[in-house]
Each structure stands twice: as structure tokens, then as C-alpha cells.
Design a protein around this motif. Sequence first.
Motif, PDB file in Angstrom:
ATOM      1  N   GLU A 166       2.375  -5.712  10.854  1.00  0.00           N
ATOM      2  CA  GLU A 166       1.083  -5.104  11.177  1.00  0.00           C
ATOM      3  C   GLU A 166       1.009  -3.654  10.708  1.00  0.00           C
ATOM      4  O   GLU A 166      -0.052  -3.186  10.274  1.00  0.00           O
ATOM      5  CB  GLU A 166       0.818  -5.188  12.679  1.00  0.00           C
ATOM      6  CG  GLU A 166       0.519  -6.590  13.150  1.00  0.00           C
ATOM      7  CD  GLU A 166       0.449  -6.728  14.666  1.00  0.00           C
ATOM      8  OE1 GLU A 166       0.849  -5.776  15.398  1.00  0.00           O
ATOM      9  OE2 GLU A 166       0.005  -7.801  15.128  1.00  0.00           O
ATOM     10  N   THR A 167       2.129  -2.937  10.778  1.00  0.00           N
ATOM     11  CA  THR A 167       2.160  -1.546  10.324  1.00  0.00           C
ATOM     12  C   THR A 167       1.964  -1.476   8.812  1.00  0.00           C
ATOM     13  O   THR A 167       1.211  -0.634   8.311  1.00  0.00           O
ATOM     14  CB  THR A 167       3.474  -0.865  10.755  1.00  0.00           C
ATOM     15  OG1 THR A 167       3.594  -0.954  12.180  1.00  0.00           O
ATOM     16  CG2 THR A 167       3.511   0.593  10.338  1.00  0.00           C
TER      17      THR A 167
ATOM     18  N   LEU B  25       0.425  -3.793   6.941  1.00  0.00           N
ATOM     19  CA  LEU B  25      -0.942  -4.235   6.655  1.00  0.00           C
ATOM     20  C   LEU B  25      -1.994  -3.227   7.106  1.00  0.00           C
ATOM     21  O   LEU B  25      -3.102  -3.192   6.555  1.00  0.00           O
ATOM     22  CB  LEU B  25      -1.205  -5.589   7.314  1.00  0.00           C
ATOM     23  CG  LEU B  25      -0.355  -6.751   6.809  1.00  0.00           C
ATOM     24  CD1 LEU B  25      -0.678  -8.026   7.589  1.00  0.00           C
ATOM     25  CD2 LEU B  25      -0.514  -6.968   5.315  1.00  0.00           C
ATOM     26  N   GLY B  26      -1.664  -2.396   8.087  1.00  0.00           N
ATOM     27  CA  GLY B  26      -2.602  -1.398   8.586  1.00  0.00           C
ATOM     28  C   GLY B  26      -2.669  -0.131   7.769  1.00  0.00           C
ATOM     29  O   GLY B  26      -3.550   0.714   7.986  1.00  0.00           O
ATOM     30  N   HIS B  27      -1.766   0.042   6.825  1.00  0.00           N
ATOM     31  CA  HIS B  27      -1.778   1.232   5.976  1.00  0.00           C
ATOM     32  C   HIS B  27      -3.065   1.261   5.146  1.00  0.00           C
ATOM     33  O   HIS B  27      -3.536   0.219   4.696  1.00  0.00           O
ATOM     34  CB  HIS B  27      -0.540   1.215   5.065  1.00  0.00           C
ATOM     35  CG  HIS B  27      -0.368   2.469   4.289  1.00  0.00           C
ATOM     36  ND1 HIS B  27      -1.033   2.697   3.112  1.00  0.00           N
ATOM     37  CD2 HIS B  27       0.394   3.561   4.522  1.00  0.00           C
ATOM     38  CE1 HIS B  27      -0.684   3.888   2.639  1.00  0.00           C
ATOM     39  NE2 HIS B  27       0.179   4.433   3.484  1.00  0.00           N
ATOM     40  N   PRO B  28      -3.653   2.437   4.917  1.00  0.00           N
ATOM     41  CA  PRO B  28      -4.901   2.509   4.144  1.00  0.00           C
ATOM     42  C   PRO B  28      -4.839   1.846   2.759  1.00  0.00           C
ATOM     43  O   PRO B  28      -5.844   1.325   2.283  1.00  0.00           O
ATOM     44  CB  PRO B  28      -5.155   4.013   4.008  1.00  0.00           C
ATOM     45  CG  PRO B  28      -4.473   4.611   5.192  1.00  0.00           C
ATOM     46  CD  PRO B  28      -3.262   3.743   5.444  1.00  0.00           C
TER      47      PRO B  28
ATOM     48  N   MET C   2      -3.402  -0.871   2.113  1.00  0.00           N
ATOM     49  CA  MET C   2      -3.362  -2.320   2.319  1.00  0.00           C
ATOM     50  C   MET C   2      -4.547  -2.850   3.121  1.00  0.00           C
ATOM     51  O   MET C   2      -4.883  -4.028   3.017  1.00  0.00           O
ATOM     52  CB  MET C   2      -2.082  -2.696   3.064  1.00  0.00           C
ATOM     53  CG  MET C   2      -0.799  -2.388   2.338  1.00  0.00           C
ATOM     54  SD  MET C   2      -0.493  -3.493   0.971  1.00  0.00           S
ATOM     55  CE  MET C   2      -0.103  -5.010   1.851  1.00  0.00           C
ATOM     56  N   SER C   3      -5.167  -2.024   3.919  1.00  0.00           N
ATOM     57  CA  SER C   3      -6.124  -2.509   4.916  1.00  0.00           C
ATOM     58  C   SER C   3      -7.395  -3.108   4.319  1.00  0.00           C
ATOM     59  O   SER C   3      -8.072  -3.874   4.986  1.00  0.00           O
ATOM     60  CB  SER C   3      -6.479  -1.395   5.901  1.00  0.00           C
ATOM     61  OG  SER C   3      -7.069  -0.304   5.216  1.00  0.00           O
ATOM     62  N   ARG C   4      -7.720  -2.793   3.072  1.00  0.00           N
ATOM     63  CA  ARG C   4      -8.915  -3.349   2.431  1.00  0.00           C
ATOM     64  C   ARG C   4      -8.600  -4.505   1.490  1.00  0.00           C
ATOM     65  O   ARG C   4      -9.517  -5.111   0.929  1.00  0.00           O
ATOM     66  CB  ARG C   4      -9.590  -2.274   1.576  1.00  0.00           C
ATOM     67  CG  ARG C   4     -10.187  -1.148   2.305  1.00  0.00           C
ATOM     68  CD  ARG C   4     -10.939  -0.227   1.361  1.00  0.00           C
ATOM     69  NE  ARG C   4     -11.508  -0.975   0.234  1.00  0.00           N
ATOM     70  CZ  ARG C   4     -11.806  -0.447  -0.944  1.00  0.00           C
ATOM     71  NH1 ARG C   4     -11.600   0.827  -1.163  1.00  0.00           N
ATOM     72  NH2 ARG C   4     -12.318  -1.173  -1.903  1.00  0.00           N
TER      73      ARG C   4
END
Length: 150
Positions: free
Chosen positions: A96-97, A99-102, A104-106
Motif C-alpha cells: 500500500e505504501t 502504491l500510495g506514492h504520487p 504510482m497513485s495515478r
Amino acid sequence: MDCRHIQFQYIDQLDDAALGQLQTLFQAAAFWAQDRRRDDLAVAITHSHPVVIAWDGAQLIGFARATSDGVYRATLWDVVIHPDYQGGGLGRKLVETVLGHPHMSRVERVYLMTTHQQGFYQRIGFAENSSTTLVLHNQPFRANPISSHG
């Protein structure tokens, strides 16, 4: 196990001591990465973004990295939690960390390859993709890359 004290951190590089700990972590928990060398790990980390590590005090107990174009496609690599820390939700938090990085998040689609952990990844939101076929081109590893200067 209470894992609230575990610290997750985005990094761009690791010093030699931490690279040694990463080798030890791979030896303990990653059959696919048993013989990776420190200098090669440093290069892989440099060319990956984001890279996330998890610490229990001064001990490196988790690692994951990704490569991505930031919009359409990304691949998650080398997700590993030390065996003594597995089962407490740290693997989920590690993924989750990342995938939550800017960066990766889009991303429209995130890929990963796994040999034995399909169930884990399905429990955290990944799905088997029967429309995609993994094809592989093995390059012989060269310790000294060929120079592009002729």
C-alpha cells in the motif's frame, strides 16, 4: 505481534551497511534473490521509483520497489518481509505504501509476478489477469556492460 513501531520509509539509495542488511533479508525470505550482489542491488534501487523499506529499530525487515511511467503502467518488484514479521499486516502496508506514492497513485495498471503468493496479492486487491501472457527474454548477465563508445 504488535507492529505499530515499524517505520516505513521511501528511499533513493541505501548505504553499504543497509545493502548488506537487504542481502540478509533476501537470504531469509526471497528464494528468487538469494545471490544478488550489493553493487547490483544499488543499481536496481537507483533505477526504481518508488523504493520502500521497513525498519524495526536498526533492523531492515521489509523491502519493495516499483518501476513506472507514472501514468499508464507500473510493475511492483521484490516485495519481501522478514519471516519473523510475516502475518502481521506488514506486507499489505508495504504494498500500500508503494502504491500510495504520487508516482504510482495515478497509474492505470500495476503488474507484478509471483510464484507462490497469488492468494496474498488477491487478498489485497490484485486480480489474476487471464488476458495477459507473460513472455520472457533472458539476457545473459554481464558483469562489465559493453561500452557504447565503439
